[in-house]
Design a protein around this motif. Structure first.
Motif, mmCIF file in Angstrom:
data_model
loop_
_atom_site.group_PDB
_atom_site.id
_atom_site.type_symbol
_atom_site.label_atom_id
_atom_site.label_comp_id
_atom_site.label_asym_id
_atom_site.label_seq_id
_atom_site.Cartn_x
_atom_site.Cartn_y
_atom_site.Cartn_z
ATOM 1 N N GLY A 1 -86.856 -11.975 21.760
ATOM 2 C CA GLY A 1 -86.702 -12.719 23.001
ATOM 3 C C GLY A 1 -87.419 -14.047 22.993
ATOM 4 N N LEU A 2 -87.352 -14.760 21.863
ATOM 5 C CA LEU A 2 -88.066 -16.024 21.694
ATOM 6 C C LEU A 2 -87.107 -17.207 21.714
ATOM 7 C CD1 LEU A 2 -90.479 -15.017 18.790
ATOM 8 C CD2 LEU A 2 -90.943 -14.974 21.250
ATOM 9 N N SER A 3 -87.628 -18.351 22.065
ATOM 10 C CA SER A 3 -86.857 -19.588 22.017
ATOM 11 C C SER A 3 -87.024 -20.243 20.648
ATOM 12 C CB SER A 3 -87.338 -20.550 23.108
ATOM 13 O OG SER A 3 -88.650 -20.996 22.826
ATOM 14 N N ALA A 4 -86.254 -21.303 20.409
ATOM 15 C CA ALA A 4 -86.317 -21.995 19.121
ATOM 16 C C ALA A 4 -87.671 -22.649 18.888
ATOM 17 C CB ALA A 4 -85.204 -23.044 19.047
ATOM 18 N N SER A 5 -88.418 -22.898 19.963
ATOM 19 C CA SER A 5 -89.722 -23.550 19.828
ATOM 20 C C SER A 5 -90.855 -22.557 19.552
ATOM 21 C CB SER A 5 -90.045 -24.335 21.099
ATOM 22 O OG SER A 5 -90.178 -23.449 22.213
ATOM 23 N N GLN A 6 -90.525 -21.273 19.439
ATOM 24 C CA GLN A 6 -91.560 -20.252 19.265
ATOM 25 C C GLN A 6 -91.547 -19.620 17.876
ATOM 26 O OE1 GLN A 6 -90.242 -18.129 22.919
ATOM 27 N NE2 GLN A 6 -92.390 -18.220 23.541
ATOM 28 N N THR A 7 -91.187 -20.409 16.881
ATOM 29 C CA THR A 7 -91.119 -19.902 15.510
ATOM 30 C C THR A 7 -92.460 -19.382 15.023
ATOM 31 O OG1 THR A 7 -89.365 -21.499 15.050
ATOM 32 C CG2 THR A 7 -90.447 -20.490 13.154
ATOM 33 N N GLU A 8 -93.551 -19.988 15.467
ATOM 34 C CA GLU A 8 -94.881 -19.553 15.030
ATOM 35 C C GLU A 8 -95.151 -18.099 15.401
ATOM 36 O OE1 GLU A 8 -97.100 -21.093 13.085
ATOM 37 O OE2 GLU A 8 -95.539 -22.629 12.833
ATOM 38 N N GLU A 9 -94.535 -17.644 16.492
ATOM 39 C CA GLU A 9 -94.719 -16.249 16.902
ATOM 40 C C GLU A 9 -94.148 -15.306 15.844
ATOM 41 O OE1 GLU A 9 -96.361 -15.486 19.510
ATOM 42 O OE2 GLU A 9 -96.071 -16.949 21.107
ATOM 43 N N ILE A 10 -93.060 -15.706 15.226
ATOM 44 C CA ILE A 10 -92.469 -14.896 14.155
ATOM 45 C C ILE A 10 -93.409 -14.869 12.953
ATOM 46 C CG2 ILE A 10 -90.515 -14.700 12.557
ATOM 47 C CD1 ILE A 10 -88.793 -16.043 14.697
ATOM 48 N N LYS A 11 -93.972 -16.012 12.621
ATOM 49 C CA LYS A 11 -94.893 -16.083 11.481
ATOM 50 C C LYS A 11 -96.105 -15.189 11.675
ATOM 51 C CE LYS A 11 -93.590 -20.793 10.111
ATOM 52 N NZ LYS A 11 -94.065 -22.198 9.952
ATOM 53 N N SER A 12 -96.590 -15.089 12.910
ATOM 54 C CA SER A 12 -97.760 -14.235 13.142
ATOM 55 C C SER A 12 -97.435 -12.773 12.845
ATOM 56 C CB SER A 12 -98.249 -14.386 14.585
ATOM 57 O OG SER A 12 -97.340 -13.832 15.520
ATOM 58 N N ASN A 13 -96.202 -12.368 13.083
ATOM 59 C CA ASN A 13 -95.810 -10.988 12.789
ATOM 60 C C ASN A 13 -95.705 -10.711 11.298
ATOM 61 O OD1 ASN A 13 -95.668 -10.318 15.503
ATOM 62 N ND2 ASN A 13 -93.461 -10.687 15.649
ATOM 63 N N LEU A 14 -95.553 -11.753 10.501
ATOM 64 C CA LEU A 14 -95.452 -11.579 9.056
ATOM 65 C C LEU A 14 -96.818 -11.504 8.376
ATOM 66 C CD1 LEU A 14 -92.465 -13.995 8.312
ATOM 67 C CD2 LEU A 14 -92.452 -11.481 8.286
#
Length: 246
Positions: free
Chosen positions: A57-70
């Motif tokens: 449920g993230l926007s295109a500007s929230q890519t860093e949130e994906i990186k934190s999960n990695l």
């Protein structure tokens, strides 16, 4: 008495500290489920970015949130009472309070943690569906029910969680904290359930209970204690209504 809190979408970060040690978390019986959710989350976030954003449920500007999960197993872990930020936690000031052993924080990734558990920043909301596990509220309701039923037995539960988070664990001993706004309209006092101030008010209520070492055994004792502390509260069948005025 135990206080049930939601997590926050906002998370603090740290440049220093040891990484996650899953075996140190509260209620280690939940570790197999925690490991399963973590592995599926990493799998989603390792795939196409568009898919990960849709699942989370993230926007295109929230890519860093994906990186934190990695980097869940390598990022510095913070105490939960420092990790979670936002309106409720700003008002609560959990890291500066006594008696925090009475607090349980619910999480879509970890199930339940205590304030002194060390966990890394992450992004996953209880209201999301994580393939192939499905809805996370239902997942944790199955995975954690027996453990939480045993852990909370005999305690009054002061439930400050959101509705999505509350879906992960339901108990007849839980008293939901509901916030009502009272205002005068055309000369009459009217009340309505509010959301914009609910987080702040729940933070205030939890802070009062911990700071003053309130350990109520019944809803009536809880309501009386909060009134003595200056809060306007009323009991309904399964909720504690906190009345705030304009």
């Amino acid at each position: 008495m135990l206080i049930l809190l939601p997590p926050s979408e906002g998370k603090a970060t740290s440049e220093e500290g040891h990484p996650l040690a899953l075996e140190t978390l509260t209620l280690p019986e939940l570790n197999p489920a925690r490991q399963e959710v973590m592995e599926e989350l990493v799998d989603v976030c390792s795939g196409p970015e568009d898919t990960a954003r849709e699942v989370l449920g993230l926007s295109a500007s929230q890519t860093e949130e994906i990186k934190s999960n990695l980097s869940l197993t390598s990022s510095p872990a913070l105490r939960a009472d420092n990790l979670y930020t936002g309106v409720l936690y700003d008002r609560l000031g959990l890291a500066d309070l006594p008696h925090t052993e009475r607090v349980l924080i619910f999480s879509a990734l970890w199930g339940v943690v205590s304030p002194d558990d060390r966990i890394p920043p992450y992004r996953l909301s209880m209201g999301r569906k994580l393939p192939p596990l499905g809805g996370l509220g239902a997942y944790w309701r199955r995975a954690a029910k027996n453990v939480l039923d045993e852990f909370t037995e005999g305690h009054l539960l002061v439930d400050c969680r959101s509705s999505a988070c509350a879906a992960a664990f339901k108990s007849p001993s839980a008293l939901s904290v509901r916030v009502l706004r009272e205002r005068v309209v055309d000369g009459e006092r009217r009340r309505s359930v509010v959301s914009h101030m609910a987080k702040a008010t729940r933070g205030d209520i939890a802070r009062s209970l911990l700071r003053e070492n309130v350990n109520a055994a019944t809803p009536a004792q809880l309501a009386d204690a909060l009134r003595d502390l200056g809060h306007t509260v009323e009991l309904s069948e399964r909720s504690l209504d906190v009345v705030v005025q304009d």
